[in-house]
Design a protein around this motif. Structure first.
Motif, PDB file in Angstrom:
ATOM      1  N   ASN A 130       7.254  -1.627   0.248  1.00  0.00           N
ATOM      2  CA  ASN A 130       5.818  -1.440   0.008  1.00  0.00           C
ATOM      3  C   ASN A 130       5.336  -2.307  -1.140  1.00  0.00           C
ATOM      4  OD1 ASN A 130       5.822   0.453   2.037  1.00  0.00           O
ATOM      5  ND2 ASN A 130       5.660   2.229   0.694  1.00  0.00           N
ATOM      6  N   TYR A 135       2.015  -4.290   0.197  1.00  0.00           N
ATOM      7  CA  TYR A 135       0.835  -4.324  -0.673  1.00  0.00           C
ATOM      8  C   TYR A 135       0.405  -5.756  -1.025  1.00  0.00           C
ATOM      9  CZ  TYR A 135       0.617   0.742  -1.393  1.00  0.00           C
ATOM     10  OH  TYR A 135       0.472   2.099  -1.205  1.00  0.00           O
ATOM     11  N   TRP A 138      -1.236  -7.215   2.077  1.00  0.00           N
ATOM     12  CA  TRP A 138      -2.535  -6.555   2.253  1.00  0.00           C
ATOM     13  C   TRP A 138      -3.575  -7.165   1.323  1.00  0.00           C
ATOM     14  CZ3 TRP A 138      -3.248  -0.528   1.441  1.00  0.00           C
ATOM     15  CH2 TRP A 138      -4.465  -0.133   2.010  1.00  0.00           C
ATOM     16  N   GLN A 139      -3.201  -7.350   0.067  1.00  0.00           N
ATOM     17  CA  GLN A 139      -4.126  -7.944  -0.908  1.00  0.00           C
ATOM     18  C   GLN A 139      -4.472  -9.378  -0.540  1.00  0.00           C
ATOM     19  OE1 GLN A 139      -2.572  -8.174  -4.909  1.00  0.00           O
ATOM     20  NE2 GLN A 139      -4.583  -8.415  -5.814  1.00  0.00           N
ATOM     21  N   SER A 197      -2.826   3.930   2.536  1.00  0.00           N
ATOM     22  CA  SER A 197      -2.115   4.170   1.279  1.00  0.00           C
ATOM     23  C   SER A 197      -1.259   5.427   1.376  1.00  0.00           C
ATOM     24  CB  SER A 197      -3.110   4.302   0.126  1.00  0.00           C
ATOM     25  OG  SER A 197      -3.808   3.087  -0.089  1.00  0.00           O
ATOM     26  N   GLN A 292       4.380   2.628  -7.126  1.00  0.00           N
ATOM     27  CA  GLN A 292       5.383   2.719  -6.067  1.00  0.00           C
ATOM     28  C   GLN A 292       6.504   3.679  -6.439  1.00  0.00           C
ATOM     29  OE1 GLN A 292       4.865   0.071  -7.935  1.00  0.00           O
ATOM     30  NE2 GLN A 292       6.766  -0.839  -8.645  1.00  0.00           N
TER      31      GLN A 292
END
Length: 309
Positions: A130, A135, A138-139, A197, A292
């Motif tokens: 993750n 993450y 995703w960003q 999330s 995390q």
């Protein structure tokens, strides 16, 4: 292979997984592919780990948490006096996997996306995947999509489809064991990213052999006792990206904490940056600097990955 002459001095693989947060599939992959943490064996071939090997696993996690690829970890844990590595020099795994998943999104190739994710999941703990892969990807995508029109909308919908399909499937598959304790995840806001999330947090709990109950969209804090009184939950994670109402902070959360004084309760999302002092005062766990690690903290699994012991 080593044989364990005194089995009582060693731990079976499932107990090691509970203590470290690394699931048995990943431990076996480390052993098979990279010669990492070679366990003792019983006459029937069952893996047994010593206390020192458990500490070695924690040292592996220390380096993974700093972005070092699993293929470069072995010399780092074998030489205690070895100088600190530059993670940027040894993160080829993450760079390649991120590139593969990025290409899969751009070409709307779900199979390629899932293959890359499965490869990462087979080699790394879920919370590391993750933090180091999902993450950041995703960003990156969200930055690319800003002001890009219809094409970005299609890619965003496809990305959400892939994420939610994969994660819900894992939660369902891993949650079939009725003996697993339940972790309740509840969203206090209804942004689409809230669901993803929470799913990513749920995947961490699921990999550590917990059943996951995900409550989305928006749930009121006052409704939670109706659920917690019926389900013997092992932990509760609340989530919101929005500012909380003053009534929630001043009355509802303190009352929830008082009703369940022994239940580990955590809070994630951008709301933590706004209300951290108030949440800390109530006794609700937060990890704004290392989100995390929040699920591990709630479940009391492993150790904070801040030093190599």
């Amino acid at each position: 292979m080593n044989n364990a002459s005194t089995p009582n001095a060693y731990l079976p693989i499932r107990e090691v997984a509970k203590r470290t947060g690394v699931n048995p599939v990943t431990l076996r992959a480390w052993e098979r592919r990279y010669g990492l943490i070679i366990p003792h064996r019983t006459p029937k071939g069952h893996r047994l780990y010593s206390d020192e090997q458990v500490n070695q696993i924690k040292r592996v996690l220390f380096w993974l948490d700093r972005g070092v690829s699993i293929s470069h970890v072995k010399p780092l844990i074998e030489q205690a006096d070895m100088p600190m590595e530059n993670p940027e020099e040894n993160n080829q795994d993450w760079t390649l996997l991120c590139s593969q998943m990025h290409t899969a999104i751009k070409t709307l190739n779900e199979n390629r996306f899932v293959q890359a994710w499965n490869k990462a999941m087979s080699l790394y703990p879920v919370d590391t995947v993750n933090a180091r892969l999902i993450y950041p990807l995703w960003q990156q995508l969200r930055q690319e999509w800003q002001g890009s029109g219809v094409n970005s909308s299609v890619e965003a919908r496809f990305f959400n489809h892939c994420l939610k399909g994969y994660l819900y499937s894992r939660l369902h598959h891993n949650g079939r064991d009725q003996n697993f304790e339940t972790v309740v995840l509840a969203s206090l806001s209804d942004e689409p990213e809230d669901e993803i999330s929470l799913l990513l947090e749920g995947a961490v709990a699921s990999s550590l052999e917990y059943r996951v109950m995900l409550l989305y969209p928006t749930l009121n804090v006052t409704e939670l006792p109706l659920i917690l009184d019926r389900i013997p939950a092992g932990a509760l994670l609340l989530h919101s990206h929005r500012r909380l109402a003053s009534k929630t902070i001043e009355q509802e959360l303190p009352r929830l904490r008082a009703l369940y004084p022994d239940l580990p309760i955590g809070f994630s999302g951008d709301a933590v940056l706004i209300h951290q002092n108030a949440l800390d005062a109530v006794g609700i766990h937060t990890q704004p600097e290392s989100p995390q690690q929040l699920m591990r903290q709630l479940l009391g699994i492993g150790q904070p990955l801040t030093e190599a012991s």
